[in-house]
Enzyme design. Structure first.
Site, PDB file in Angstrom:
ATOM      1  N   GLU B  49       0.861  -1.178   0.000  1.00  0.00           N
ATOM      2  CA  GLU B  49       0.000   0.000   0.000  1.00  0.00           C
ATOM      3  C   GLU B  49       0.894   1.222   0.000  1.00  0.00           C
ATOM      4  OE1 GLU B  49      -3.027   0.884   2.905  1.00  0.00           O
ATOM      5  OE2 GLU B  49      -3.828  -1.133   2.691  1.00  0.00           O
ATOM      6  N   ASP B  60      -6.621   9.824   9.295  1.00  0.00           N
ATOM      7  CA  ASP B  60      -5.336   9.300   9.741  1.00  0.00           C
ATOM      8  C   ASP B  60      -4.912   9.936  11.049  1.00  0.00           C
ATOM      9  OD1 ASP B  60      -4.216   7.415   7.720  1.00  0.00           O
ATOM     10  OD2 ASP B  60      -4.698   9.083   6.386  1.00  0.00           O
ATOM     11  N   TYR B 175     -11.112  -4.357   3.476  1.00  0.00           N
ATOM     12  CA  TYR B 175     -10.132  -3.937   4.482  1.00  0.00           C
ATOM     13  C   TYR B 175     -10.893  -3.670   5.769  1.00  0.00           C
ATOM     14  CZ  TYR B 175      -6.221  -1.044   6.320  1.00  0.00           C
ATOM     15  OH  TYR B 175      -5.205  -0.499   7.052  1.00  0.00           O
TER      16      TYR B 175
END
Lengths: 407, 277
Positions: B49, B60, B175
């Site tokens: 990734e 994030d 994911y």
């Protein structure tokens, strides 16, 4: 007030079920936030249709906030400009000194109804932070406010007010250290503490349902103003003027007038040091369509799509995006968006203070400045209604500094 | 066939769980990224990734936020990211690459143009953090045109209805975000992992990767007991940030990832019946 009767006037059905205003808005967030947004949307829809909840909200707006706020005919300013009547909607007279509290009272009651014990908020000028800390104190909730470290410096008085109210103020050092970074940080807190935490977003930006929900809580401004105009002047104004950062005070004023096609609407953005360069915060006047903070809207970015630092003398307008409904109003032609630079805003700050004895927030001074220009071009029979969204006490240090004085 | 699908087919045949390291492109410096990616593969990575730096990485945590800020300061934009992928591909034609990032830089370039350029560079999938399935309709056609997979996230809070939709649209793998929070936020809660993976498996036919909060060989081994792939992001990026040269970053990646690979393989060999996707 004719508040209850006015609520039936639904000027527009937007957003759609997905939170879209035409191509704008939506829900551009990580999957980690989706459940929280869906829970919030369900609660919001449930409680705005709940008579007991709405009665409590109306009661708080009357007795805690001090609504309705009056219309004020700025006679001296009108005489000076020699044109249309300038009438001010006095949101500066609300408890905590700005329109922001309309929204925080609503969201905090919603948080309480949802059983959330902790509220968080982002703030730029500090007005939304103060308004959130205020309602949190009253409802006995824990409150954390995220504020860019640059704004913490510019707005030390509001930082202290929040602390006095029992809130924790977290200074955000990331990025440009202003409102956008505070918003990023608040979102991170929310996604981490979603079980017990309610995110009181302060403007009509962000993912659905925030743009619609914050608008609905602020639309009391426009509903009141519309009824007051009819009662006191026997007609609607020819034009509405309000400053636009994220755009909550402007949408609050505009929304109940959207179906009144003869009422022109002017949103005033911060042109900072001029729209030709990069030192401004005018995403509608000089930006492009993109995705920021959970919605598709106009924003300020570079050619690589990175969000750029904005500038305005007023911290509350210093934001690189704008609420998606404003983007839609711009593209549909229903509202016009214009820029007022730092110097013009400062001049208007002094002008209103000296000629009417009303000290506007620097944010609102942008609207005053454009309202003055517009009034000068218009006939004396016409009325320009300007949203005086906040009072200027918080800005006296900034104004003094710009004039080389130390208080 | 898309490299991601080919790779997961091979992993299944080999009864091996995938290790997927994440690195922010251009961090700690622009010259480090391609060597670090090769080193990661040598240390046992099966897919990669690569983070596309963005100014406002809302989902994030502080580690990746700092990495993005530093990478942007050093001039790593989409052009540079795509060039890095193309350079990597010259030596490694097989290891799948997923670009991870945010919507605005892609929209500014134009979705169609970006997808074409990504495919030419050798990208296999995109994970656009702030473009969930609900908003992805426009992008889907462009991705399909270039045989790029769109990778979707599933969270602990994802409802059954949303899971079903993600499963229908998923390309490559799903994911699973193991914690409530941002990247690098907390440690993996291994106890809750098995039932969560079971729920996703019941809905989805694609492999399942887990990530967010995995930082030690023990975490990775526990995750590999249930999932098909393990993503390591912030913990690696944090260590890369302490490297003062590209060579040091390469060494850091190798030393950090090798024991994780080892721990995952030990787990896999003792749980041969788990892989069912």
């Amino acid at each position: 007030m004719a508040e209850a009767a006015e609520k039936t006037a639904t000027p527009t059905q937007l957003p759609d079920a997905g939170g879209h205003f035409g191509v704008f808005g939506g829900r551009f967030v990580s999957e980690t936030l989706m459940a929280a947004l869906e829970e919030l949307e369900a609660a919001w829809r449930k409680y705005i249709a709940d008579e007991t909840f709405m009665a409590r909200l109306d009661s708080d707006l009357a007795h805690f906030v001090g609504r309705p706020s009056p219309l004020y005919f700025a006679e001296n300013l009108t005489r000076k400009m020699g044109g249309a009547k300038i009438v001010l909607k006095r949101e500066d007279l609300n408890h905590t000194g700005a329109h922001k509290v309309n929204n925080t009272v609503g969201q905090a009651l919603l948080a309480q109804a949802m059983g959330k014990q902790r509220v968080i908020a982002e703030t730029g000028a500090g007005q939304h932070g103060v308004a959130t800390a205020t309602v949190a104190a009253r409802l006995g909730m824990k409150c954390v406010v995220y504020m860019g470290s640059e704004d913490v410096k510019r707005q030390s008085v509001n930082v202290f007010r929040m602390k006095l109210l029992g809130a924790e103020v977290v200074s955000v050092e990331a990025g440009s250290k202003t409102l956008k970074d505070a918003l990023n940080e608040a979102m991170r807190d929310w996604v981490t503490n979603v079980d017990d935490t309610f995110y009181v977003l302060g403007t009509v930006a962000g993912p659905h349902p925030y743009p619609a929900m914050v608008r609905d809580f602020n639309a009391v401004v426009g509903r009141e103003a519309r009824a007051q105009m009819l009662a006191e002047y026997g007609k609607l104004p020819e034009a509405l003027v309000a400053c636009v950062g994220g755009g909550s005070n402007a949408i609050g004023l505009f929304h109940p007038f959207i179906d009144d096609g003869d009422v022109a609407m002017y949103g005033v953005e911060a042109a900072g040091r001029g729209l030709s360069g990069h030192e401004h915060a005018a995403s509608l006047c000089a930006g492009r369509i993109g995705v920021l903070h959970g919605s598709r809207t106009y924003l300020l970015d570079d050619d690589a799509g990175q969000i750029i630092d904005t500038h305005s003398v007023s911290a509350g307008l210093d934001y690189p995006g704008v609420g998606p409904e404003h983007a839609w109003l711009k593209d549909s032609g229903r509202a016009q968006y214009v820029g007022i630079d730092d110097e013009e805003a400062l001049a208007a700050f002094h002008e209103l203070t000296r000629s009417e004895g009303i000290m506007p927030a620097l944010e609102s001074a942008h609207a005053i400045a454009y309202g003055m220009k517009l009034a000068a071009e218009r006939d004396p029979e016409e009325i320009v209604l300007v949203n005086l969204s906040g009072r200027g006490d918080k800005d006296i240090n900034t104004v003094a500094e710009l004039e080389g004085l130390t208080l | 066939m898309n490299r991601i699908d080919a790779r997961f087919e091979k992993l299944r045949r080999d009864n091996r769980r995938a290790l997927i390291p994440y690195v922010t492109a251009g961090y700690p410096g622009p010259d480090a990224t391609v060597p670090v990616l090769h080193a990661a593969v040598e240390a046992g990575a099966d897919l990669l990734e690569v983070g596309m730096p963005f100014s406002d990485v809302m989902a994030d945590g502080p580690v990746i936020q700092e990495a993005c800020a530093r990478a942007l300061e050093q001039g790593t934009g989409l052009d540079q990211v795509l060039a890095m992928v193309a350079e990597f591909r010259r030596k490694d034609p097989a290891t799948p690459i997923i670009l991870m990032g945010y919507a605005n830089p892609i929209e500014r370039r134009g979705v169609a143009r970006f997808c074409e350029e990504a495919a030419v560079a050798g990208v296999d999938g995109l994970l656009i953090v702030d473009c969930p399935a609900d908003e992805a309709a426009d992008m889907r056609a462009e991705l399909a045109r270039h045989d790029l997979h769109q990778i979707f996230l599933v969270a602990p809070t994802t409802t059954d209805a949303r899971l079903k939709r993600a499963a229908e649209l998923a390309g490559g793998f799903l994911y699973y975000v193991t914690v409530k929070g941002v990247t690098g936020a907390a440690n993996l809660d291994t106890a809750s992992l098995a039932p969560a993976i079971e729920r996703i498996r019941a809905a989805a036919g694609v492999p399942i990767a887990v990530g967010f909060g995995i930082r030690t060989p023990e975490h990775a081994a526990a995750a590999a007991e249930n999932a098909d792939a393990v993503v390591i992001g912030s913990a690696l990026v944090e260590r890369l940030g302490r490297a003062d040269s590209a060579a040091a970053a390469v060494e850091t990646a190798r030393e950090y990832l090798a024991p994780i690979r080892q721990a995952m393989d030990n787990t896999a060999s003792s749980n041969t019946d788990v892989v069912s996707a």
